[in-house]
Design a protein around this motif. Structure first.
Motif, PDB file in Angstrom:
ATOM      1  N   ARG C 583     -37.746  44.462  36.610  1.00 37.32           N
ATOM      2  CA  ARG C 583     -36.370  44.754  36.209  1.00 37.32           C
ATOM      3  C   ARG C 583     -35.402  43.613  36.530  1.00 37.32           C
ATOM      4  NH1 ARG C 583     -35.658  49.805  34.615  1.00 37.32           N
ATOM      5  NH2 ARG C 583     -33.402  49.587  34.613  1.00 37.32           N
ATOM      6  N   GLN C 629     -28.818  46.503  37.226  1.00 36.67           N
ATOM      7  CA  GLN C 629     -29.934  47.134  36.530  1.00 36.67           C
ATOM      8  C   GLN C 629     -30.833  47.922  37.469  1.00 36.67           C
ATOM      9  OE1 GLN C 629     -29.368  43.929  36.816  1.00 36.67           O
ATOM     10  NE2 GLN C 629     -31.194  42.705  36.919  1.00 36.67           N
ATOM     11  N   ALA C 631     -32.601  46.986  39.981  1.00 37.29           N
ATOM     12  CA  ALA C 631     -33.886  46.365  40.298  1.00 37.29           C
ATOM     13  C   ALA C 631     -34.115  46.333  41.797  1.00 37.29           C
ATOM     14  CB  ALA C 631     -33.937  44.950  39.730  1.00 37.29           C
TER      15      ALA C 631
ATOM     16  N   HIS E 223     -33.235  45.860  30.599  1.00 39.34           N
ATOM     17  CA  HIS E 223     -33.470  46.581  31.848  1.00 39.34           C
ATOM     18  C   HIS E 223     -32.283  47.446  32.210  1.00 39.34           C
ATOM     19  CE1 HIS E 223     -36.970  44.146  32.088  1.00 39.34           C
ATOM     20  NE2 HIS E 223     -36.230  43.064  31.970  1.00 39.34           N
ATOM     21  N   SER E 228     -33.691  53.909  31.625  1.00 48.40           N
ATOM     22  CA  SER E 228     -34.703  53.799  32.663  1.00 48.40           C
ATOM     23  C   SER E 228     -34.970  55.163  33.314  1.00 48.40           C
ATOM     24  CB  SER E 228     -34.211  52.777  33.691  1.00 48.40           C
ATOM     25  OG  SER E 228     -34.520  53.192  34.973  1.00 48.40           O
TER      26      SER E 228
END
Lengths: 353, 154, 652, 301, 318
Positions: C583, C629, C631, E223, E228
């Motif tokens: 990600r 995002q 991640a 992303h 997600s």
């Protein structure tokens, strides 16, 4: 023999109000600046002189539909023994869509070949499709983005519709296309339209005659396959693509979906929602590998699917109805016609030995 | 089941582990009576509190969200609450544009020793939320009728 | 996942206002919960056994305990589930005591709230993953901040235990407040005689590096590996050469420098050694009073110094020490009593503090141990002691009891009579708090043998009358107003955190209360720990303490350090951030905001990515809320874990 | 900066009777200093002791009424010489910070109570707004040779959070003015002690004891005169000085000035306009001795 | 456009050192332009700049990282380039920036509203302040100012703030300094109406994420949290809640980074007034931190930094 009726422009709303007693009726009206097929509301103006922003796709293929409700229940004797009750959420009731365009209605015929196959019919789709009737309005003007004539259709094409409405001077000539459509034409507000048939036909011819840019796409399936491995070609045509879903979601013939489960507590639902082959998540595998890793791969899929792979397995029918919404709504101004023509015209550079 | 009808509203707290969660513990140890509405989510640091959690909580139907961290300069992680202060302040100012009453979300600082202050903060915030009443609920996917009514109003 | 839920009665602490059986019953309906029960004392041995057995019997792979605060017993129960073979992070606590049963009596609301908290814990647990620690090396040196009796004790114990010790003292000598005292209660033995040898031990111990007249500038790193920047303040004397002979002091013409050691009773020279037993016995120039530094003229000390150690150009110097643990022993300072206008607010010279009185009583003090009034040097006859000045007084923002004033006041009353047999002492007190071994007997002796007149009441006014002071107060036992003609008034001034305590706490990343006293890890069970791993407390920096308690804490802190260093490697807390490399887009926002520099940029197949250095990451989660995002995810507090709690509470 | 100071002036009831000389001298010195005092039109009682012992709301309403009058003058600050009045005005303002209390008061007034006007004492504006340095510059006849003790009384500075002026235990405002006027000020430890005023009627013995102690201490400190800022204090110490003497067997003859009177003298105003003749304890000898030392010093400079 | 030839010459000179130059060319009809990727000499001829050059081409830059890219920017687009540089998402040495003085771009929604029906457009001529459009057989004369994008009226940066080649003469910014009248009007609406407004507007969102993908600062792209499951912020349900929440994620992630280029709103096929949220966020950021995104490549976005004492945050007052 088709039933032919006439309705005065002023009677359209009262007729829809009548229909709304028995069916969910959708007609194009403005929501903000967007022209959408919305539940009929006598208070709202019905806009018929232009193509809607969005096709009536949601009426049969909702953006997100709850396929199944499921509930977990525990065995009180052994809490880790869990039972799942699942309940399918089959759609009920009937729907009438008024004011769809020939391309909009025809779009669903692309779905039908996939979802109504004898082997594996999709019961959700089937239930809606059977009970959704289209009173389609023939087009009087051809917009810059229109190209139904390229894909074996025309502005008065009744394919996929139940009633075809042709705009005539002071109203509409209503022609039943299907049996179900015929039943819709029993209102007292309608008068026999046989006498206006000629006028309507003339109008249809006039419109058809005004089109002069027809392109022959016969070679498209084969030519697109020829450039399948030419990533340079696809990278160039997809350079300006933003990978958003506007083209697919506004497309009357895009039918891909995704399934997700959403659980809260002991209850959950299984959702089917629109998928979008422009998205990086499309065909993303659990491992993280994606067979279509770039937007070039994905745009290739969209164009290829519509103009090559689908026709190859469905008797040559191009899975595009030529409505042009993907062109009009693309934030980057991608023109699918251009790509197809480019592929057809593509001459591979001579390979030097 | 979760909210006692007519008695409580849904108030969610995000507290840093080191100061405010400790302060709430201190208030408990001191038996400082508090309204029962608040449910506390423990996070390591106010810097961990993504303002999106607060938005999500409100979107999910909470009637109030209270965030508390260490006093500036006292962060266990040195800087977490400095970041938090900026982010939470931005959120605080942003929420009204969405139509949420500004008082639905507050953030403050309570140290681990400030049991009494925690009691005051909880009491005051709970009163504030009760004064505002239940938060307006977002229409679900089936609520197109409601939406049309709204359109008529607008 | 198969979750076991244990709802604790905590005797009647929880059960009194929460229907724990109902909570357990409700929990049985929660997703993943395979077993739920209520237990009397979950933390007790049978309680823990019950958990272990249930894990085995029901093949549980996650446990929720609803009881007290996780700050109390999270570690306990993590060890419990570990004993049963589960990873310690497959465990969650619901705090239904401090946050529920103790803050309200509405049983219905409490039961409902407790149920909610268990639901949150269980739904978070569904998203928990086993986490494993990493081992890392440690630097077995300890920094002790503050050279008072607590710091000295900690330093000596650590040094004796074989550790290298860095002792940093703010003033030019160690000894702290105790060095200023004449005698100690309740034995009335000489303070300096007890402390002196220990100070010498510090100076001579090969394992101890002493930085006097130094302060902590910066602390970075984490348990096992702290980097500490120490500021050695300029003394204008080269201490490597200074022998402490004191010739400079005899010749210095600037004799009006503030005598900090003697609490301003008398003056001292601009260059001075605070007292004869000072450790290190080195001279320092008080720049504010030095003629050479102020006006450029003089320099006599440089001329007379036999070792040539005077250096008027000296600057502050910085050294960096690498240590594995830190003990804060910064002690206390006296409250600024001059806010009490009714005691003259500092205008009357014969109203002094208890610590000033100590210096006056001390044979090495400015009066040579003679009690003299500062105003005219006369021996006082009537000495009035006022207790609780800046203690137990909300109106000046000091509601707490300093605790040792009752005792030293009694001691000073006794010493007064010893020094001046003709004198009469009066003590205005609120309550007598003499709760130590032989303490109450001691105060009794002051009253009964030394005839100190104890008057229970506050003083409302002191004003000069002739050459004495009229002390007017209430005698609440008699219900009258009393007026005492006093020759000297001694205020038993309360203690507050040492000046600069808050600033140091910020550097150490430990918390402190509103009075500046440092917060211990737990008020009962972790009296010398802090919530920052590797940082310990000793003495009055945590709260006012008398000498024995301070010494005990010094030793306790030392034993904690020795315990920590008994291992060769420490296990890192696995609650750290982890970057999902798939990600991550390499934007570096996490690196920008990490307070610890725990995220580095790596190259992954030609792409920039972020990577967390596990042993440096402290687990704050700032990166997680920074990463757009998602991640970077802080383990045990991932977005999904927190969202699951939100969703458990709010579903539209 | 030469912006002239303008205030609404609230004299208070005493100023029309027992403390008329305080009123006269206050007006006189303000005029001398170019401070404009405009009387609050149609002012009424501040709601002091007689009212506030019976009903707090009513008492505050009386103050609030006067404050509304001030607001209607278009002025933002009101000044009064009397600390008792000031205390009452300020207490009312303090109470009205509470919304429900303010509503009650507003109801009594039939209009919304004003909460914007600032209230100060004459002493306060002189030291805070006008300034000691400028006062010093106005002195024509320094009070050299005069040794005074400044007595503030118990309410000028207290409760500190309401009065918000000077030090609650050790105020210096009058001391500083007196020093500026050229007088010698003795440290007076009882400067904020009670004179017994509230017991003036029911327990005269208390007044005799408390005020007696003030006079004793002032004398002990070497003061020739006491200087006050409160009509009640002045009255107890001045008018009752003979009673105190006979009750305590003392022989005080200590003039009790208002600080404004001494300022007036130093500014060269006449005794008449300062109401010096209204004082009970004859200040003649003290006044006659004024400036002797100082004048000679000035000459020598 | 006056400087078009000059721009073409400039690009022609630079092209040999570049992999691609991003500009605009004519779109599918006279009312539309489209991004144009110039790779070969002959592509240069099709370049067109003018009021239809609406697209913010900076959006493409992060995706072309590692290549030598030329980009033609309007003043507003250049702010996005600056913001990308600031966040190290592109390398300065890899980007060649061509600037020109921009006199404003059109708002297609405004044209559509003015014309009623733009499906059939035959020609469009723009002469100074007048736009003549031939549509459906009729000729429509419009004042240019009627159809310019709102952002152009309050534009403070008509010339590229950063460029390697600037063609033409720099022009001075628009006189109107206060933009966002619509925001002010919106902020005066009662809270329940605002709440209802967003629900109604968000209801028609089709979750195509054109707003996100057209946004030059939405650099997460593939992303994004929106699609997600780990982290799982949103469901795929067609609910106002999820759709609205996404807009909040978008707005919050842009806090202190958004340059108000308006691409989100322009790209939205459903014409949802998304820019309003960003304008509000920017307004607060500016008030709190005196910060404007995309002006200084060396600056740090305010939410990635802090001060020990914040002058404008009075959080202790609660």
């Amino acid at each position: 023999m088709a039933k032919v009726q006439f309705i005065k422009s002023a009677d359209v709303k009262p007729w829809l109000a009548e229909l709304a007693k028995e069916h969910r009726v959708f007609a194009p009206s403005y929501d903000g600046e967007a022209l959408l097929f919305r539940p009929f509301d006598p208070e709202q103006e019905i806009v018929l002189d232009r193509a809607a922003t969005m096709p009536p796709k949601k009426t049969i293929f909702p953006q997100s539909e709850k396929l199944v409700d499921f509930t977990y229940s525990k065995d009180p004797e052994n809490l880790s023994r869990i039972k799942i009750d699942a309940k399918a959420n089959l759609p009920e009731g009937s729907t009438v869509v008024f004011g769809s365009r020939p391309c909009d209605a025809r779009g669903f015929t692309m779905f039908d070949r996939v979802y109504l196959s004898d082997k594996n019919p999709d019961i959700y789709y089937q239930a809606r499709r059977k009970n959704t009737l289209f009173i389609t309005l023939a087009c009087r003007t051809i917009e810059n983005t229109c190209f139904c004539n390229w894909v074996d259709s025309d502005p008065c094409d009744p394919t996929g519709s139940d009633v075809l409405a042709i705009p005539v001077n002071d109203g509409y000539l209503l022609e039943s296309v299907s049996e179900q459509g015929e039943k819709l034409l029993n209102s007292k507000l309608l008068a026999d339209g046989s006498s206006r048939r000629a006028e309507a036909e003339k109008i249809c011819q006039e419109i058809a005659g005004s089109i002069n840019n027809t392109k022959d796409l016969t070679l498209a399936p084969e030519k697109l396959l020829a450039v399948f491995d030419n990533m340079e070609f696809w990278e160039e045509v997809s350079a300006k693509c933003l990978s958003c879903g506007a083209c697919t979601y506004l497309c009357p013939s895009c039918y891909c979906f995704n399934i997700t489960d959403e659980t809260t507590g002991m209850k959950g639902k299984r959702l089917r929602s629109w998928d979008n082959c422009m998205s990086a998540q499309f065909t993303m595998e659990a491992s993280g590998h994606n067979p279509r890793p770039t937007k070039a791969h994905r745009l290739k899929n969209r164009v290829g699917h519509k103009f090559s792979y689908y026709p190859t397995i469905h008797g040559g029918v191009i899975s595009c109805c030529g409505c042009g919404r993907c062109i009009k709504s693309c934030p980057a101004g991608i023109d699918i016609r251009e790509i197809v023509l480019k592929a057809i015209d593509f001459v591979p550079a001579a390979v030097e030995e | 089941m979760p909210v006692l009808k007519g008695k409580e509203l849904r108030i969610v707290g995000f507290l840093c582990n080191w100061c405010s969660y400790g302060g709430a513990d201190t208030a408990g140890v001191g038996r400082f009576n508090q309204p029962t509405d608040l449910r506390i989510i423990r996070v390591p640091c106010s810097g961990r509190i993504d303002p999106l959690f607060i938005m999500k909580t409100l979107m999910n139907g909470a009637d109030g969200v209270l965030v508390s961290g260490c006093h500036p300069r006292d962060c266990h992680y040195a800087e977490g609450n400095f970041y938090a202060r900026r982010r939470l302040e931005v959120l605080h100012r942003f929420l009204p544009i969405l139509g949420f009453e500004p008082g639905r979300f507050e953030y403050t600082w309570v140290s681990a020793s400030e049991g009494q202050r925690w009691q005051q903060v909880v009491t005051r915030f709970t009163e504030q939320i009760h004064k505002l009443g239940p938060a307006p609920k977002i229409a679900g996917p089936e609520a197109s009728a409601t939406l049309r009514q709204m359109e008529a109003v607008l | 996942m198969k979750i076991g839920v244990f709802v604790c009665h905590c005797g009647s602490n929880i059960e009194g206002t929460v229907d724990t059986a109902a909570v357990a019953a409700a929990a049985r309906e929660f997703p993943g919960v395979a077993f739920a029960t209520d237990t009397m004392y979950t933390c007790s041995e049978p309680g823990q056994e019950e958990i272990v057995n249930a894990i085995k019997e029901h093949q549980l792979d996650g446990v929720v305990v609803a009881s007290c605060t996780p700050r109390m017993h999270e570690q306990t129960f993590r060890r419990t589930v570990e004993r049963a073979g589960l990873n310690r992070y497959l465990f969650e606590m619901a705090n239904i005591r401090e946050h529920v049963s103790w803050i309200g009596k509405d049983r219905e609301a409490n039961t409902n709230k407790a149920t909610d908290l268990v639901r949150m814990a269980a739904s978070k647990l569904l998203h928990n993953r086993p986490l494993l620690s990493k081992q890392f090396d440690i630097n077995k040196r300890v920094l002790i901040i503050g050279g008072g009796v607590a710091g000295i004790q900690a330093a000596l114990d650590c040094a004796e235990g074989g550790l290298e010790v860095v002792l940093v003292e703010k003033t030019t000598t160690i000894g702290g407040k105790m060095a200023k005292l004449d005698k100690t209660f309740p034995t009335v033995d000489c303070s300096c005689c007890i402390l002196g040898p220990r100070m010498v031990d510090v100076a001579q111990h090969p394992n101890i590096t002493l930085y006097a007249y130094s302060e902590i500038e910066e602390v970075s790193g984490y348990v096992g590996n702290f980097d500490v920047k120490v500021k050695k303040k300029a003394t204008y004397v080269d201490w490597d050469k200074c022998t402490g002979c004191g010739i400079c002091m005899t010749k210095c013409p600037s004799k009006k420098a503030t005598d900090y050691f003697n609490e301003g009773i008398g003056k001292t020279t601009a260059i001075n050694i605070p007292f004869p037993q000072a450790i290190p016995k080195k001279a320092k120039i008080d720049a504010d009073f030095c003629m050479k530094l102020q006006k450029g003229k003089c320099g006599i000390c440089a001329k007379v110094c036999p070792s040539g150690c005077i250096d008027f150009t000296q600057q502050d110097e910085f050294v960096t020490e690498k240590v594995g643990a830190i003990v804060a022993a910064t002690g206390f300072d006296l409250f600024d009593w001059t806010v009490y206008g009714e005691y003259g607010g500092g205008r009357y010279p014969d109203v002094i503090t208890s610590l000033q009185y100590e210096r006056m009583l001390s044979a090495s003090g400015p009066t040579g141990g003679h009690i003299k009034r500062p105003s005219d040097g006369k021996e006082p006859k009537n000495v009035v002691f006022i207790q609780c000045v800046g203690s137990r007084d909300k109106s000046v923002g000091r509601p707490y009891c300093t605790g040792f004033c009752c005792m030293y006041t009694a001691k000073q009353a006794i010493l007064t009579k010893d020094h001046l047999p003709e004198s009469q002492t009066y003590v205005f007190y609120m309550d007598i708090r003499a709760t130590g071994k032989n303490y109450d007997e001691f105060t009794r002796r002051a009253m009964e043998e030394y005839n100190a007149k104890y008057i229970r009441g506050r003083v409302s006014m002191i004003y000069p009358k002739g050459d004495s002071l009229l002390v007017r107060g209430a005698d609440t036992l008699m219900g009258t107003q009393v007026e005492v003609d006093a020759d000297l008034v001694v205020l038993a001034v309360g203690a507050e955190a040492a000046a600069g305590a808050a600033g140091l706490a910020e550097k150490l990343r430990i918390s402190y209360d509103s009075y500046g006293f440092y917060m211990e890890g737990h008020p009962k069970l972790k009296p010398v720990e802090t919530n920052t791993a590797g940082v310990y407390l000793a003495g009055s920096c945590q709260g006012p303490k008398d000498i024995p308690s301070s010494v005990a804490q010094g030793s306790a802190a030392a034993s904690k350090v020795l315990g920590l260093f008994s291992k060769d490697k420490l296990a890192s807390d696995p609650q750290v951030s982890v970057v999902d490399i798939k990600r991550c887009i390499g934007c570096g926002k996490c690196m920008k905001t990490c307070p610890f520099g725990a995220i580095k940029e790596i190259d992954f197949r030609g792409m920039k990515k972020a990577e967390v250095i596990e042993t440096v990451c402290q687990g704050c989660g700032i990166c997680t809320s920074t990463c757009p995002q998602g991640a970077a995810q802080l383990q045990h507090f991932t977005d999904n874990q927190i969202l699951s709690e939100v969703n458990a509470l709010c579903q539209f | 900066m030469s912006v002239s100071l303008t205030y609404a002036y609230y004299p208070g009831c005493s100023s029309t009777g027992t403390s008329i000389e305080y009123d006269m001298s206050s007006r006189a010195i303000c005029a001398a200093l170019d401070i404009t005092l405009t009387d609050v039109p149609n002012w009424s009682c501040c709601g002091s002791t007689p009212a506030h012992t019976v009903d707090h709301t009513l008492s505050s309403a009386l103050s609030a009424r006067n404050l509304c009058q001030v607001a209607s003058m278009g002025l933002t600050a009101a000044v009064t010489p009397c600390p008792s009045c000031l205390s009452n005005l300020k207490t009312a303002q303090h109470r009205m910070k509470n919304d429900s209390f303010r509503e009650k008061v507003s109801k009594l007034l039939d209009k919304p109570a004003d909460i914007t006007v600032e209230t100060k004492s004459v002493l306060q504006i002189l030291v805070e707004d006008y300034g000691i340095e400028k006062i010093k510059a106005k002195v024509k006849k320094p009070l050299t040779g005069l040794t005074v003790a400044a007595y503030y009384g118990c309410i000028m500075n207290r409760p500190a959070e309401i009065m918000n002026f000077d030090d609650r235990e050790h105020p210096m405002a009058m001391d500083n003015i007196m020093t500026a006027l050229g007088a010698t000020v003795v440290p007076f430890p009882l400067k904020v002690e009670c004179c017994g005023a509230s017991f003036g009627i029911p327990r005269k013995d208390v007044v005799m004891r408390l005020s007696g102690k003030l006079l004793d201490t002032a004398k002990e400190m070497g003061a020739m005169a006491l200087v006050t800022a409160c009509p009640l204090c002045q009255m107890n110490l001045d008018m009752r000085q003979e009673q105190i003497n006979s009750a305590n067997g003392s022989k005080h003859h200590m003039p009790i000035f208002y600080f404004t009177q001494l300022m007036g003298l130093a500014f060269g105003l006449t005794e008449k306009e300062l109401g010096i003749d209204k004082l009970c304890v004859n200040p003649r000898t003290v006044i006659d001795a004024l400036g002797m030392e100082g004048n000679s010093k000035e000459k020598s400079q | 456009m006056k400087y078009q030839q000059e721009l073409k010459d400039s690009i022609r000179k630079a092209l040999p050192g570049l992999d691609v130059v991003i500009a605009w060319s004519a779109g599918y009809d006279p009312l539309h332009a489209t991004p144009h990727f110039i790779r070969r000499e002959e592509d240069i001829d099709r370049l067109e700049i003018g009021p239809f050059s609406v697209h913010n081409l900076a959006t493409y830059l992060p995706g072309l990282r590692g290549k030598k890219v030329g980009i033609v920017v309007k003043g507003c687009d250049s702010r996005s380039v600056i913001e990308l540089l600031q966040e190290n998402l592109i390398n300065r040495e890899d980007v060649t920036i061509f600037g020109f003085p921009c006199t404003g771009v059109v708002d297609q929604t405004k044209i559509r509203k003015a014309l009623g029906h733009t499906g059939k457009v035959d020609f469009c001529q723009i002469a100074s302040q007048t736009v003549v459009i031939g549509a459906g057989g009729e000729e429509h004369k419009l004042r240019l100012s009627k159809v310019l994008a709102d952002k152009c009226f309050s534009c403070q940066y008509p010339n590229a703030l950063i460029s390697d080649h600037f063609v033409g003469e720099k022009i001075s910014p628009s006189a109107q300094t206060e933009g966002g009248d619509d925001l002010e009007a919106f902020e005066n609406m009662p809270l329940p109406e605002r709440f209802a407004f967003w629900q109604k507007e968000m209801d028609r969102c089709i979750r195509c994420y054109a707003c996100r993908n057209a946004c030059p600062m939405c650099v997460c792209r593939d992303h994004c949290l929106a699609e997600s499951r780990d982290p799982h912020w949103l469901s795929q349900e067609d609910s106002v809640r999820d759709k609205w929440m996404f807009q909040l994620i978008h707005a919050y992630h842009l806090a202190g980074r958004c340059t108000e280029c308006g691409e989100c709103q322009r790209a939205c096929p459903m014409d949802i007034p998304l820019l309003l949220l960003k304008k509000k966020m920017n307004k607060e950021i500016k008030e709190l931190f005196q910060y404007e995104a995309g002006v200084d490549p060396e600056a740090t976005p305010p939410l990635l930094s802090f001060k020990m004492e914040e002058e404008n945050i009075k959080e202790r007052e609660w």
